[in-house]
Design a protein around this motif. Sequence first.
Motif, PDB file in Angstrom:
ATOM      1  N   SER A 199       0.923  -0.999  -0.229  1.00  0.00           N
ATOM      2  CA  SER A 199       0.020   0.042   0.186  1.00  0.00           C
ATOM      3  C   SER A 199       0.886   1.194   0.190  1.00  0.00           C
ATOM      4  N   CYS A 200       1.884   1.241   0.671  1.00  0.00           N
ATOM      5  CA  CYS A 200       3.083   2.332   0.478  1.00  0.00           C
ATOM      6  C   CYS A 200       3.292   2.605  -0.755  1.00  0.00           C
ATOM      7  N   PHE A 201       3.762   1.596  -1.530  1.00  0.00           N
ATOM      8  CA  PHE A 201       4.230   1.609  -2.639  1.00  0.00           C
ATOM      9  C   PHE A 201       3.282   2.282  -3.700  1.00  0.00           C
ATOM     10  N   VAL A 202       2.148   1.661  -3.531  1.00  0.00           N
ATOM     11  CA  VAL A 202       1.076   1.888  -4.530  1.00  0.00           C
ATOM     12  C   VAL A 202       0.650   3.664  -4.284  1.00  0.00           C
ATOM     13  N   GLY A 203       0.765   3.759  -3.009  1.00  0.00           N
ATOM     14  CA  GLY A 203       0.298   5.267  -2.490  1.00  0.00           C
ATOM     15  C   GLY A 203       1.514   6.274  -3.019  1.00  0.00           C
ATOM     16  N   GLY A 204       2.847   5.868  -2.929  1.00  0.00           N
ATOM     17  CA  GLY A 204       3.821   6.590  -3.475  1.00  0.00           C
ATOM     18  C   GLY A 204       3.483   7.044  -4.982  1.00  0.00           C
ATOM     19  N   TRP A 205       3.321   5.903  -5.727  1.00  0.00           N
ATOM     20  CA  TRP A 205       3.039   5.872  -7.025  1.00  0.00           C
ATOM     21  C   TRP A 205       1.880   7.166  -7.469  1.00  0.00           C
ATOM     22  N   VAL A 206       0.914   7.054  -6.494  1.00  0.00           N
ATOM     23  CA  VAL A 206      -0.324   7.847  -6.685  1.00  0.00           C
ATOM     24  C   VAL A 206      -0.019   9.069  -6.503  1.00  0.00           C
ATOM     25  N   LEU A 207       0.783   9.368  -5.598  1.00  0.00           N
ATOM     26  CA  LEU A 207       1.252  10.624  -5.341  1.00  0.00           C
ATOM     27  C   LEU A 207       2.114  11.165  -6.286  1.00  0.00           C
ATOM     28  N   LEU A 208       3.107  10.330  -6.869  1.00  0.00           N
ATOM     29  CA  LEU A 208       3.846  10.851  -7.892  1.00  0.00           C
ATOM     30  C   LEU A 208       3.096  11.421  -9.170  1.00  0.00           C
ATOM     31  N   PHE A 209       1.964  10.524  -9.482  1.00  0.00           N
ATOM     32  CA  PHE A 209       1.341  11.064 -10.468  1.00  0.00           C
ATOM     33  C   PHE A 209       0.251  12.203 -10.353  1.00  0.00           C
ATOM     34  N   VAL A 210      -0.109  12.285  -8.851  1.00  0.00           N
ATOM     35  CA  VAL A 210      -0.763  13.559  -8.610  1.00  0.00           C
ATOM     36  C   VAL A 210       0.116  14.706  -8.530  1.00  0.00           C
ATOM     37  N   GLY A 211       1.368  14.625  -8.157  1.00  0.00           N
ATOM     38  CA  GLY A 211       2.180  15.920  -8.244  1.00  0.00           C
ATOM     39  C   GLY A 211       2.682  16.119  -9.712  1.00  0.00           C
ATOM     40  N   HIS A 212       2.586  15.391 -10.588  1.00  0.00           N
ATOM     41  CA  HIS A 212       3.088  15.536 -12.000  1.00  0.00           C
ATOM     42  C   HIS A 212       1.568  16.218 -12.595  1.00  0.00           C
ATOM     43  N   ARG A 213       0.466  15.815 -12.423  1.00  0.00           N
ATOM     44  CA  ARG A 213      -0.660  16.374 -12.617  1.00  0.00           C
ATOM     45  C   ARG A 213      -0.652  17.731 -12.262  1.00  0.00           C
ATOM     46  N   ILE A 214      -0.503  18.243 -10.946  1.00  0.00           N
ATOM     47  CA  ILE A 214      -0.491  19.417 -10.657  1.00  0.00           C
ATOM     48  C   ILE A 214       0.384  20.286 -10.938  1.00  0.00           C
ATOM     49  N   GLU A 215       1.869  19.744 -11.446  1.00  0.00           N
ATOM     50  CA  GLU A 215       2.777  20.278 -11.995  1.00  0.00           C
ATOM     51  C   GLU A 215       2.570  20.782 -13.460  1.00  0.00           C
ATOM     52  N   GLY A 216       1.796  19.741 -13.887  1.00  0.00           N
ATOM     53  CA  GLY A 216       1.487  19.887 -15.516  1.00  0.00           C
ATOM     54  C   GLY A 216       2.355  19.222 -16.499  1.00  0.00           C
ATOM     55  N   ASN A 217       3.265  18.506 -15.640  1.00  0.00           N
ATOM     56  CA  ASN A 217       4.549  17.856 -16.863  1.00  0.00           C
ATOM     57  C   ASN A 217       4.081  16.385 -16.712  1.00  0.00           C
ATOM     58  N   ASN A 218       4.417  15.446 -17.429  1.00  0.00           N
ATOM     59  CA  ASN A 218       4.502  14.253 -17.525  1.00  0.00           C
ATOM     60  C   ASN A 218       5.888  13.501 -16.843  1.00  0.00           C
ATOM     61  N   PRO A 219       5.838  12.477 -16.225  1.00  0.00           N
ATOM     62  CA  PRO A 219       7.005  12.023 -15.821  1.00  0.00           C
ATOM     63  C   PRO A 219       7.869  11.753 -16.916  1.00  0.00           C
ATOM     64  N   ALA A 220       9.357  11.630 -16.462  1.00  0.00           N
ATOM     65  CA  ALA A 220      10.418  11.596 -17.803  1.00  0.00           C
ATOM     66  C   ALA A 220      10.247  10.036 -18.378  1.00  0.00           C
ATOM     67  N   PHE A 221      10.033   9.195 -17.490  1.00  0.00           N
ATOM     68  CA  PHE A 221       9.709   7.995 -18.147  1.00  0.00           C
ATOM     69  C   PHE A 221       8.645   7.471 -19.301  1.00  0.00           C
ATOM     70  N   PHE A 222       7.862   8.455 -19.459  1.00  0.00           N
ATOM     71  CA  PHE A 222       6.919   8.592 -20.471  1.00  0.00           C
ATOM     72  C   PHE A 222       7.567   8.821 -21.937  1.00  0.00           C
ATOM     73  N   GLN A 223       8.920   9.621 -21.535  1.00  0.00           N
ATOM     74  CA  GLN A 223       9.641  10.077 -22.843  1.00  0.00           C
ATOM     75  C   GLN A 223      10.414   8.815 -23.567  1.00  0.00           C
ATOM     76  N   GLY A 224      10.441   7.803 -22.785  1.00  0.00           N
ATOM     77  CA  GLY A 224      11.227   6.786 -23.466  1.00  0.00           C
ATOM     78  C   GLY A 224      11.646   5.746 -22.280  1.00  0.00           C
ATOM     79  N   ALA A 225      11.731   4.479 -22.610  1.00  0.00           N
ATOM     80  CA  ALA A 225      12.016   3.409 -21.519  1.00  0.00           C
ATOM     81  C   ALA A 225      13.630   3.375 -20.961  1.00  0.00           C
ATOM     82  N   ILE A 226      14.324   4.350 -21.634  1.00  0.00           N
ATOM     83  CA  ILE A 226      15.649   4.354 -20.832  1.00  0.00           C
ATOM     84  C   ILE A 226      15.619   5.236 -19.517  1.00  0.00           C
ATOM     85  N   TYR A 227      14.754   5.985 -19.494  1.00  0.00           N
ATOM     86  CA  TYR A 227      14.683   6.855 -18.259  1.00  0.00           C
ATOM     87  C   TYR A 227      13.974   6.060 -17.114  1.00  0.00           C
TER      88      TYR A 227
END
Length: 78
Positions: free
Chosen positions: A17-45
């Motif tokens: 649950s901490c792992f999943v919660g961390g990922w949820v917070l990651l995406f919420v933060g990126h949504r607020i920021e207006g940026n996509n996470p870097a790993f959406f740019q390519g698998a190397i990230y």
Amino acid sequence: MLGLSFLVLLKWRWGVSCFVGGWVLLFVGHRIEGNNPAFFQGAIYLLVGPIWVAKEIWTFLSRAQQGQEHDTLPPKQS
């Protein structure tokens, strides 16, 4: 930090649950920021994080083997 590690090992559902919660917070933060996470740019990230962690562990273990502390500064040269 050690207590949290033991909690995750003993209560695996809390760890998941901490792992999943961390990922949820990651995406919420990126949504607020207006940026996509870097790993959406390519698998190397996806490799950047594990490589950085491996480097930190390597540095820590090599300094521990030499008898140095991890966060020590080199001596000043006059």
